[in-house]
Design a protein around this motif. Structure first.
Motif, PDB file in Angstrom:
ATOM      1  N   SER A  30       0.890  -1.345  -0.023  1.00 55.92           N
ATOM      2  CA  SER A  30      -0.055   0.078   0.080  1.00 55.92           C
ATOM      3  C   SER A  30       0.669   1.469   0.053  1.00 55.92           C
ATOM      4  CB  SER A  30      -1.075  -0.103   1.143  1.00 55.92           C
ATOM      5  OG  SER A  30      -1.765  -1.059   1.334  1.00 55.92           O
ATOM      6  N   GLY A  31       1.973   1.260   0.804  1.00 57.84           N
ATOM      7  CA  GLY A  31       2.695   2.361   0.634  1.00 57.84           C
ATOM      8  C   GLY A  31       3.280   2.983  -0.667  1.00 57.84           C
ATOM      9  N   ARG A  32       3.425   2.086  -1.599  1.00 59.36           N
ATOM     10  CA  ARG A  32       3.862   2.465  -2.988  1.00 59.36           C
ATOM     11  C   ARG A  32       2.808   3.541  -3.484  1.00 59.36           C
ATOM     12  NH1 ARG A  32       4.202  -3.075  -4.010  1.00 59.36           N
ATOM     13  NH2 ARG A  32       6.109  -3.927  -2.860  1.00 59.36           N
ATOM     14  N   THR A  33       1.758   3.144  -3.210  1.00 59.75           N
ATOM     15  CA  THR A  33       0.775   4.315  -4.002  1.00 59.75           C
ATOM     16  C   THR A  33       0.620   5.482  -3.236  1.00 59.75           C
ATOM     17  OG1 THR A  33      -1.033   3.740  -2.058  1.00 59.75           O
ATOM     18  CG2 THR A  33      -0.925   2.259  -4.189  1.00 59.75           C
ATOM     19  N   ILE A  34       1.499   5.991  -2.261  1.00 52.66           N
ATOM     20  CA  ILE A  34       1.348   7.226  -1.499  1.00 52.66           C
ATOM     21  C   ILE A  34       2.878   7.548  -1.507  1.00 52.66           C
ATOM     22  CG2 ILE A  34      -0.429   6.995  -0.358  1.00 52.66           C
ATOM     23  CD1 ILE A  34       1.514   6.892   2.318  1.00 52.66           C
ATOM     24  N   ALA A  87      -3.542  11.808  13.421  1.00 58.78           N
ATOM     25  CA  ALA A  87      -2.344  12.748  13.881  1.00 58.78           C
ATOM     26  C   ALA A  87      -1.075  11.945  13.352  1.00 58.78           C
ATOM     27  CB  ALA A  87      -2.242  13.246  15.144  1.00 58.78           C
ATOM     28  N   PHE A  88      -0.977  10.724  13.681  1.00 56.66           N
ATOM     29  CA  PHE A  88       0.389  10.185  13.317  1.00 56.66           C
ATOM     30  C   PHE A  88       0.406   9.917  11.564  1.00 56.66           C
ATOM     31  CE2 PHE A  88       2.279   5.760  12.590  1.00 56.66           C
ATOM     32  CZ  PHE A  88       3.606   6.068  12.990  1.00 56.66           C
ATOM     33  N   ALA A  89      -0.774   9.751  11.074  1.00 54.33           N
ATOM     34  CA  ALA A  89      -0.520   9.726   9.408  1.00 54.33           C
ATOM     35  C   ALA A  89      -0.451  11.079   9.068  1.00 54.33           C
ATOM     36  CB  ALA A  89      -2.096   9.463   9.010  1.00 54.33           C
ATOM     37  N   GLY A  90      -0.706  12.338   9.691  1.00 53.35           N
ATOM     38  CA  GLY A  90      -0.315  13.650   9.340  1.00 53.35           C
ATOM     39  C   GLY A  90       1.227  13.987   9.447  1.00 53.35           C
ATOM     40  N   ALA A 148      -2.018   4.411   8.832  1.00 51.77           N
ATOM     41  CA  ALA A 148      -1.418   5.503   8.418  1.00 51.77           C
ATOM     42  C   ALA A 148      -1.535   5.688   6.716  1.00 51.77           C
ATOM     43  CB  ALA A 148      -0.130   6.356   8.832  1.00 51.77           C
ATOM     44  N   VAL A 149      -1.052   4.830   6.103  1.00 50.07           N
ATOM     45  CA  VAL A 149      -0.954   4.736   4.866  1.00 50.07           C
ATOM     46  C   VAL A 149      -2.502   4.764   4.383  1.00 50.07           C
ATOM     47  CG1 VAL A 149      -0.283   3.247   2.965  1.00 50.07           C
ATOM     48  CG2 VAL A 149       1.416   3.837   4.642  1.00 50.07           C
ATOM     49  N   THR A 150      -3.338   3.734   4.752  1.00 54.30           N
ATOM     50  CA  THR A 150      -4.639   3.618   4.362  1.00 54.30           C
ATOM     51  C   THR A 150      -5.295   5.078   4.554  1.00 54.30           C
ATOM     52  OG1 THR A 150      -5.435   2.782   6.658  1.00 54.30           O
ATOM     53  CG2 THR A 150      -4.721   1.217   4.686  1.00 54.30           C
ATOM     54  N   ILE A 151      -4.925   5.867   5.484  1.00 56.54           N
ATOM     55  CA  ILE A 151      -5.717   7.171   5.790  1.00 56.54           C
ATOM     56  C   ILE A 151      -5.126   7.979   4.582  1.00 56.54           C
ATOM     57  CG2 ILE A 151      -5.500   9.128   7.257  1.00 56.54           C
ATOM     58  CD1 ILE A 151      -5.526   6.988   9.954  1.00 56.54           C
ATOM     59  N   LEU A 152      -4.006   8.051   4.480  1.00 56.07           N
ATOM     60  CA  LEU A 152      -3.333   9.139   3.436  1.00 56.07           C
ATOM     61  C   LEU A 152      -3.796   8.728   1.992  1.00 56.07           C
ATOM     62  CD1 LEU A 152       0.462   9.347   4.761  1.00 56.07           C
ATOM     63  CD2 LEU A 152      -1.542  11.001   5.091  1.00 56.07           C
ATOM     64  N   SER A 153      -4.157   7.425   1.905  1.00 53.48           N
ATOM     65  CA  SER A 153      -4.435   7.048   0.505  1.00 53.48           C
ATOM     66  C   SER A 153      -5.984   7.131   0.212  1.00 53.48           C
ATOM     67  CB  SER A 153      -3.962   5.598   0.044  1.00 53.48           C
ATOM     68  OG  SER A 153      -4.650   4.756   0.988  1.00 53.48           O
ATOM     69  N   GLY A 154      -6.663   7.203   1.232  1.00 55.16           N
ATOM     70  CA  GLY A 154      -8.054   7.345   1.282  1.00 55.16           C
ATOM     71  C   GLY A 154      -8.759   6.176   1.309  1.00 55.16           C
TER      72      GLY A 154
END
Length: 160
Positions: A30-34, A87-90, A148-154
């Motif tokens: 998942s991290g590659r997408t962000i 906040a961690f994702a931020g 965090a990655v899922t939050i950032l990628s929606g």
């Protein structure tokens, strides 16, 4: 940006190891997408020194050797900041968006982290005031990184 989890001690075979591997795999994919290009777990051998201060020092030196120059350094410690998942994702978003090459999450040994590591941290992170077994801390960190990655990628994994 690279993510590195540097932990003193080896993950023993069992449910924690399997769960950690599952979150690590999800995180890497998942991290590659962000824009996370690599995720790595580095295990540091526990010091065999007799004195506590010497053990912490030896482990701190070993941990310091895996932290690249310019990396964000995050120490896990029960006296740190207790961030919610958003906040961690931020924080991760900020590090990525400001061009940081790596973020290294440091988990100390049974005697905690040496001052050599504490002095160079950008963030001290807590998963609460309770003392957690190192294997569970590693699993919880990998899950929170994945979250965090899922939050950032929606992605809908995080619904809170």
């Amino acid at each position: 940006m690279r993510l590195v989890v540097a932990a003193v001690g080896r993950m023993k075979a069992g449910a924690e190891r399997e769960l950690g591997a599952r979150y690590l795999d999800r995180l890497a994919k998942s991290g590659r997408t962000i824009g996370l290009r690599d995720v790595e777990v580095v295990e540091i051998r526990e010091s065999k020194a007799q004195e506590t201060d010497r053990r912490r020092l030896e482990e701190a030196i070993a941990l310091a050797n895996v932290i690249p120059d310019g990396a964000v350094t995050v120490a896990l410690d029960e006296r740190g900041r207790n961030l919610d998942s958003q906040a961690f994702a931020g924080e991760i978003r900020t590090w990525r968006d400001t061009g940081r090459e790596a973020a290294v999450f440091v988990i100390g040994g049974a005697d905690g982290l040496g001052d050599e590591i504490r002095k160079r941290t950008d963030l001290v992170l807590s998963f609460g005031a309770a003392t957690w077994p190192h294997q569970l801390v590693r699993v919880m960190l990998l899950e929170q990184l994945y979250r965090a990655v899922t939050i950032l990628s929606g992605h809908p994994y995080h619904r809170g």
